[in-house]
Design a protein around this motif. Sequence first.
Motif, PDB file in Angstrom:
ATOM      1  N   GLU A  51      -1.088 -14.887 -14.650  1.00 19.48           N
ATOM      2  CA  GLU A  51      -0.834 -14.278 -13.337  1.00 19.48           C
ATOM      3  C   GLU A  51       0.375 -13.356 -13.409  1.00 19.48           C
ATOM      4  O   GLU A  51       0.378 -12.248 -12.876  1.00 19.48           O
ATOM      5  CB  GLU A  51      -0.560 -15.356 -12.270  1.00 19.48           C
ATOM      6  N   PHE A  52       1.418 -13.841 -14.080  1.00 24.14           N
ATOM      7  CA  PHE A  52       2.649 -13.068 -14.206  1.00 24.14           C
ATOM      8  C   PHE A  52       2.388 -11.742 -14.919  1.00 24.14           C
ATOM      9  O   PHE A  52       2.854 -10.679 -14.499  1.00 24.14           O
ATOM     10  CB  PHE A  52       3.691 -13.910 -14.964  1.00 24.14           C
ATOM     11  N   ARG A  53       1.577 -11.785 -15.973  1.00 20.12           N
ATOM     12  CA  ARG A  53       1.358 -10.578 -16.778  1.00 20.12           C
ATOM     13  C   ARG A  53       0.244  -9.680 -16.227  1.00 20.12           C
ATOM     14  O   ARG A  53       0.078  -8.558 -16.676  1.00 20.12           O
ATOM     15  CB  ARG A  53       1.073 -10.954 -18.231  1.00 20.12           C
ATOM     16  N   ALA A  54      -0.524 -10.192 -15.235  1.00 22.08           N
ATOM     17  CA  ALA A  54      -1.627  -9.389 -14.689  1.00 22.08           C
ATOM     18  C   ALA A  54      -1.120  -8.307 -13.744  1.00 22.08           C
ATOM     19  O   ALA A  54      -1.866  -7.414 -13.349  1.00 22.08           O
ATOM     20  CB  ALA A  54      -2.615 -10.293 -13.957  1.00 22.08           C
ATOM     21  N   GLY A  55       0.166  -8.394 -13.346  1.00 21.69           N
ATOM     22  CA  GLY A  55       0.694  -7.385 -12.427  1.00 21.69           C
ATOM     23  C   GLY A  55       0.307  -7.678 -10.991  1.00 21.69           C
ATOM     24  O   GLY A  55      -0.330  -8.684 -10.697  1.00 21.69           O
ATOM     25  N   ASP A  56       0.709  -6.770 -10.123  1.00 25.42           N
ATOM     26  CA  ASP A  56       0.518  -6.980  -8.691  1.00 25.42           C
ATOM     27  C   ASP A  56      -0.936  -6.710  -8.303  1.00 25.42           C
ATOM     28  O   ASP A  56      -1.423  -5.596  -8.431  1.00 25.42           O
ATOM     29  CB  ASP A  56       1.451  -6.018  -7.938  1.00 25.42           C
ATOM     30  N   GLN A  57      -1.618  -7.753  -7.854  1.00 24.03           N
ATOM     31  CA  GLN A  57      -3.034  -7.609  -7.485  1.00 24.03           C
ATOM     32  C   GLN A  57      -3.210  -7.349  -5.992  1.00 24.03           C
ATOM     33  O   GLN A  57      -4.329  -7.258  -5.499  1.00 24.03           O
ATOM     34  CB  GLN A  57      -3.808  -8.883  -7.850  1.00 24.03           C
ATOM     35  N   VAL A  58      -2.096  -7.275  -5.278  1.00 22.61           N
ATOM     36  CA  VAL A  58      -2.196  -7.028  -3.836  1.00 22.61           C
ATOM     37  C   VAL A  58      -2.747  -5.617  -3.631  1.00 22.61           C
ATOM     38  O   VAL A  58      -2.245  -4.662  -4.212  1.00 22.61           O
ATOM     39  CB  VAL A  58      -0.807  -7.169  -3.177  1.00 22.61           C
ATOM     40  N   GLY A  59      -3.790  -5.502  -2.839  1.00 21.64           N
ATOM     41  CA  GLY A  59      -4.487  -4.226  -2.732  1.00 21.64           C
ATOM     42  C   GLY A  59      -4.068  -3.397  -1.533  1.00 21.64           C
ATOM     43  O   GLY A  59      -3.398  -3.875  -0.622  1.00 21.64           O
ATOM     44  N   THR A  60      -4.476  -2.127  -1.555  1.00 22.78           N
ATOM     45  CA  THR A  60      -4.298  -1.223  -0.420  1.00 22.78           C
ATOM     46  C   THR A  60      -5.674  -0.943   0.167  1.00 22.78           C
ATOM     47  O   THR A  60      -6.625  -0.693  -0.566  1.00 22.78           O
ATOM     48  CB  THR A  60      -3.631   0.084  -0.890  1.00 22.78           C
ATOM     49  N   PHE A  61      -5.779  -1.034   1.479  1.00 25.79           N
ATOM     50  CA  PHE A  61      -7.074  -0.910   2.152  1.00 25.79           C
ATOM     51  C   PHE A  61      -6.988   0.108   3.278  1.00 25.79           C
ATOM     52  O   PHE A  61      -6.005   0.154   4.007  1.00 25.79           O
ATOM     53  CB  PHE A  61      -7.483  -2.265   2.768  1.00 25.79           C
ATOM     54  N   GLU A  62      -8.053   0.909   3.414  1.00 21.59           N
ATOM     55  CA  GLU A  62      -8.191   1.776   4.575  1.00 21.59           C
ATOM     56  C   GLU A  62      -9.077   1.031   5.565  1.00 21.59           C
ATOM     57  O   GLU A  62     -10.145   0.536   5.197  1.00 21.59           O
ATOM     58  CB  GLU A  62      -8.892   3.090   4.202  1.00 21.59           C
ATOM     59  N   ALA A  63      -8.637   0.927   6.808  1.00 21.48           N
ATOM     60  CA  ALA A  63      -9.398   0.180   7.794  1.00 21.48           C
ATOM     61  C   ALA A  63      -9.546   1.000   9.064  1.00 21.48           C
ATOM     62  O   ALA A  63      -8.758   1.900   9.335  1.00 21.48           O
ATOM     63  CB  ALA A  63      -8.697  -1.132   8.105  1.00 21.48           C
ATOM     64  N   GLU A  64     -10.587   0.654   9.830  1.00 29.31           N
ATOM     65  CA  GLU A  64     -10.856   1.369  11.067  1.00 29.31           C
ATOM     66  C   GLU A  64     -10.653   0.436  12.250  1.00 29.31           C
ATOM     67  O   GLU A  64     -11.089  -0.714  12.215  1.00 29.31           O
ATOM     68  CB  GLU A  64     -12.314   1.850  11.019  1.00 29.31           C
ATOM     69  N   VAL A  65     -10.038   0.915  13.281  1.00 23.99           N
ATOM     70  CA  VAL A  65      -9.839   0.115  14.494  1.00 23.99           C
ATOM     71  C   VAL A  65     -11.186  -0.008  15.214  1.00 23.99           C
ATOM     72  O   VAL A  65     -11.822   0.997  15.520  1.00 23.99           O
ATOM     73  CB  VAL A  65      -8.812   0.791  15.434  1.00 23.99           C
ATOM     74  N   VAL A  66     -11.630  -1.263  15.447  1.00 22.55           N
ATOM     75  CA  VAL A  66     -12.893  -1.418  16.176  1.00 22.55           C
ATOM     76  C   VAL A  66     -12.700  -2.051  17.554  1.00 22.55           C
ATOM     77  O   VAL A  66     -13.566  -1.937  18.412  1.00 22.55           O
ATOM     78  CB  VAL A  66     -13.957  -2.217  15.376  1.00 22.55           C
TER      79      VAL A  66
END
Length: 340
Positions: free
Chosen positions: A101-116
Motif C-alpha cells: 500500500e505504501f509503495r503503490a502511491g496515492d490511489q485517491v481519485g479525482t472525479f467529475e460529477a454532475e449535480v442532479v
Amino acid sequence: AEETVTHSVTVQPFAQEIACEEGETVLEAAVRQGLFLRYGCRHGGCGTCKALLADGEVATSGSSFALSSGERAEGWVLLCSSRPVADCVVDVTSMELTEDEFRAGDQVGTFEAEVVEVDALTHDIRGLTLLLREPPSMTFRAGQFVNVEVPGTTQVRSYSIANAPQDDGRVELVIKLLPGGSFSAYLESAVAVGDRLRLHGPLGELKLRLSHRKVLMVAGGSGLAPFLSILRDMERRGRPRDVELLYGARRRRDLYRLEEIERLAAAIPSLVFTPVLSDADGEDWSGETGLVTELIARRFPTIEGYDAYLAGPPAMIEATVPLLTDRGVRPANVKFDAFV
Ligand code: FES
C-alpha cells in the motif's frame, strides 16, 4: 540562483528516504514521490495523518482535537501539517499500512460529477446529490468523505457521503451552510442541476471496522451523514451490529432524515436510536434534552468494550473523546471526523 533547502525524511518502518523541499509538508513530499500515507482533510483537522516523529524537528500546525497536547508531548505529529526544519525520521507504523500500500502511491481519485438534486434538509443543511461522470463510479466504504473543489477556486471542502456504497455512481453529500462560506454561497445562490463539480476521494477512516464489539455512534449537526451511510449499508447487506446512535442538535428544526432513521431502527432491531436537543425550550419535544455529552454521562456509567465513532462539530468531538476514554473505551477504538 537561490538554493532551496531540502531535508531528508526517513519513513519507518519502510526505511524509505524522501526529499522534503522547503515549505513542503511530509505528506506532500511522500505523495509527490509516489508513496502513500493515510490522510483525510489535509489541513490538520482530522488526525488521520498522525505519525511519530522519531528524530529531527518539524514546524507544525494543526488543531488540538486532531492531536492532543499529551500526544504532542509524546512526539506525535500530523504529517499534513509538518514541515521539516531538519533531517527527520518519522514512524508511520500506527497507520497500519502494508508495504505494498505504501509503495503503490496515492490511489485517491479525482472525479467529475454532475449535480442532479439539491434538497433543503433543514433551514441550514442541504443535501447535494451528484452523479459521477468521469470516471462513472467510485469504490468507497460507508462512512468515508470526499473533498469537493469550490467552483472557480482551488480550495476544497470535506463532506461526508450519506448514501451506501453502490455501483450507480451516485454520491449524496450533506452540507451545513456556513455564513460567509464560499461553498455555502455557491449552494445558496448559484447551484443548478447540471452543474459540474470536481471531487477527490474517497477519504477518511470513519468506516466501520470488523469487530464483534458494540458500536456507539455520536452525531452532531450535519455529522449524521456518515452514520446514515453506514446504517443504510448495514440494512442493505442484512448484517446488523449492535449499535447505539446518539444524535445531538440544537432544536427540533435542526434534525434531518429523522423519519428515515426511525425506519432504519425498525428494520434493524439491534439499533437503538436517541435524538437529543440542547435547546428544547418551547419545543414540542418529549425526547432527551441537554448536550450529547450529558446524555452519554447519564446513560453509560461505563462504556468498556465499545467501538466509538464520532462525527460533528470540533467542539463536540473535543468534549466527547475524553469522556469516552475516561469511561473505558480504548483510545484506539475511537474514530472521528470533525466537520464544521
Ligand atoms: Fe492531516 Fe487530516 S490529513 S489532520
